[in-house]
Motif scaffolding. Sequence first.
Motif, PDB file in Angstrom:
ATOM      1  N   ASN A  46     -10.461 -79.792  -3.242  1.00 53.95           N
ATOM      2  CA  ASN A  46     -11.267 -80.642  -2.377  1.00 53.95           C
ATOM      3  C   ASN A  46     -11.916 -81.741  -3.203  1.00 53.95           C
ATOM      4  O   ASN A  46     -12.385 -81.492  -4.306  1.00 53.95           O
ATOM      5  CB  ASN A  46     -12.353 -79.848  -1.672  1.00 53.95           C
ATOM      6  CG  ASN A  46     -11.782 -78.912  -0.632  1.00 53.95           C
ATOM      7  OD1 ASN A  46     -10.804 -79.253   0.010  1.00 53.95           O
ATOM      8  ND2 ASN A  46     -12.384 -77.762  -0.474  1.00 53.95           N
ATOM      9  N   VAL A  47     -11.963 -82.932  -2.666  1.00 58.86           N
ATOM     10  CA  VAL A  47     -12.565 -84.067  -3.352  1.00 58.86           C
ATOM     11  C   VAL A  47     -13.683 -84.619  -2.482  1.00 58.86           C
ATOM     12  O   VAL A  47     -13.499 -84.836  -1.287  1.00 58.86           O
ATOM     13  CB  VAL A  47     -11.517 -85.174  -3.621  1.00 58.86           C
ATOM     14  CG1 VAL A  47     -12.176 -86.385  -4.242  1.00 58.86           C
ATOM     15  CG2 VAL A  47     -10.402 -84.652  -4.491  1.00 58.86           C
ATOM     16  N   GLY A  48     -14.843 -84.835  -3.091  1.00 59.78           N
ATOM     17  CA  GLY A  48     -15.972 -85.420  -2.365  1.00 59.78           C
ATOM     18  C   GLY A  48     -16.068 -86.907  -2.631  1.00 59.78           C
ATOM     19  O   GLY A  48     -15.560 -87.413  -3.623  1.00 59.78           O
ATOM     20  N   ILE A  49     -16.691 -87.588  -1.728  1.00 56.86           N
ATOM     21  CA  ILE A  49     -16.893 -89.032  -1.858  1.00 56.86           C
ATOM     22  C   ILE A  49     -18.386 -89.308  -1.851  1.00 56.86           C
ATOM     23  O   ILE A  49     -19.114 -88.804  -1.004  1.00 56.86           O
ATOM     24  CB  ILE A  49     -16.223 -89.790  -0.705  1.00 56.86           C
ATOM     25  CG1 ILE A  49     -14.716 -89.568  -0.753  1.00 56.86           C
ATOM     26  CG2 ILE A  49     -16.558 -91.274  -0.762  1.00 56.86           C
ATOM     27  CD1 ILE A  49     -13.986 -90.133   0.448  1.00 56.86           C
ATOM     28  N   ILE A  50     -18.832 -90.127  -2.800  1.00 58.87           N
ATOM     29  CA  ILE A  50     -20.226 -90.541  -2.865  1.00 58.87           C
ATOM     30  C   ILE A  50     -20.310 -91.985  -2.396  1.00 58.87           C
ATOM     31  O   ILE A  50     -19.601 -92.857  -2.910  1.00 58.87           O
ATOM     32  CB  ILE A  50     -20.787 -90.430  -4.299  1.00 58.87           C
ATOM     33  CG1 ILE A  50     -20.772 -88.985  -4.757  1.00 58.87           C
ATOM     34  CG2 ILE A  50     -22.187 -91.007  -4.367  1.00 58.87           C
ATOM     35  CD1 ILE A  50     -21.151 -88.813  -6.208  1.00 58.87           C
ATOM     36  N   ASN A  51     -21.165 -92.243  -1.436  1.00 57.27           N
ATOM     37  CA  ASN A  51     -21.418 -93.608  -0.974  1.00 57.27           C
ATOM     38  C   ASN A  51     -22.850 -93.976  -1.323  1.00 57.27           C
ATOM     39  O   ASN A  51     -23.770 -93.234  -1.010  1.00 57.27           O
ATOM     40  CB  ASN A  51     -21.226 -93.713   0.541  1.00 57.27           C
ATOM     41  CG  ASN A  51     -19.782 -93.569   0.933  1.00 57.27           C
ATOM     42  OD1 ASN A  51     -18.923 -94.239   0.387  1.00 57.27           O
ATOM     43  ND2 ASN A  51     -19.506 -92.679   1.862  1.00 57.27           N
ATOM     44  N   ILE A  52     -22.996 -95.116  -1.962  1.00 62.80           N
ATOM     45  CA  ILE A  52     -24.321 -95.591  -2.335  1.00 62.80           C
ATOM     46  C   ILE A  52     -24.604 -96.868  -1.555  1.00 62.80           C
ATOM     47  O   ILE A  52     -23.781 -97.778  -1.506  1.00 62.80           O
ATOM     48  CB  ILE A  52     -24.418 -95.878  -3.843  1.00 62.80           C
ATOM     49  CG1 ILE A  52     -24.258 -94.575  -4.606  1.00 62.80           C
ATOM     50  CG2 ILE A  52     -25.725 -96.563  -4.186  1.00 62.80           C
ATOM     51  CD1 ILE A  52     -24.254 -94.747  -6.095  1.00 62.80           C
ATOM     52  N   SER A  53     -25.758 -96.916  -0.965  1.00 61.61           N
ATOM     53  CA  SER A  53     -26.188 -98.103  -0.260  1.00 61.61           C
ATOM     54  C   SER A  53     -27.364 -98.701  -1.028  1.00 61.61           C
ATOM     55  O   SER A  53     -28.228 -97.976  -1.495  1.00 61.61           O
ATOM     56  CB  SER A  53     -26.619 -97.724   1.160  1.00 61.61           C
ATOM     57  OG  SER A  53     -27.107 -98.844   1.825  1.00 61.61           O
ATOM     58  N   TYR A  54     -27.388-100.001  -1.176  1.00 58.60           N
ATOM     59  CA  TYR A  54     -28.494-100.636  -1.883  1.00 58.60           C
ATOM     60  C   TYR A  54     -28.850-101.948  -1.214  1.00 58.60           C
ATOM     61  O   TYR A  54     -28.058-102.536  -0.490  1.00 58.60           O
ATOM     62  CB  TYR A  54     -28.144-100.889  -3.347  1.00 58.60           C
ATOM     63  CG  TYR A  54     -27.087-101.955  -3.502  1.00 58.60           C
ATOM     64  CD1 TYR A  54     -27.433-103.305  -3.540  1.00 58.60           C
ATOM     65  CD2 TYR A  54     -25.750-101.619  -3.571  1.00 58.60           C
ATOM     66  CE1 TYR A  54     -26.465-104.276  -3.641  1.00 58.60           C
ATOM     67  CE2 TYR A  54     -24.776-102.591  -3.663  1.00 58.60           C
ATOM     68  CZ  TYR A  54     -25.134-103.912  -3.707  1.00 58.60           C
ATOM     69  OH  TYR A  54     -24.178-104.872  -3.788  1.00 58.60           O
TER      70      TYR A  54
END
Length: 67
Positions: free
Chosen positions: A2-10
Amino acid sequence: MNVGIINISYTVTCPNCDETMYSDLDRDWWDETFGHGFPVESSDLKTKHKVKCNECETEFEVNHFEH
């Protein structure tokens, strides 16, 4: 695997011209300024970063990021 995705909002706003740079519009700016490697230590978010505005090219410091 399983692969996770990190989303960063700035959001970063220039103190000179009030131009606001958003994650969904200025991803290249983020990658060029802060890089895109992970992991990001929480201490990295609390340090000052010198940046340049996309609009007026004024250099300024981001004191820290709140999260």
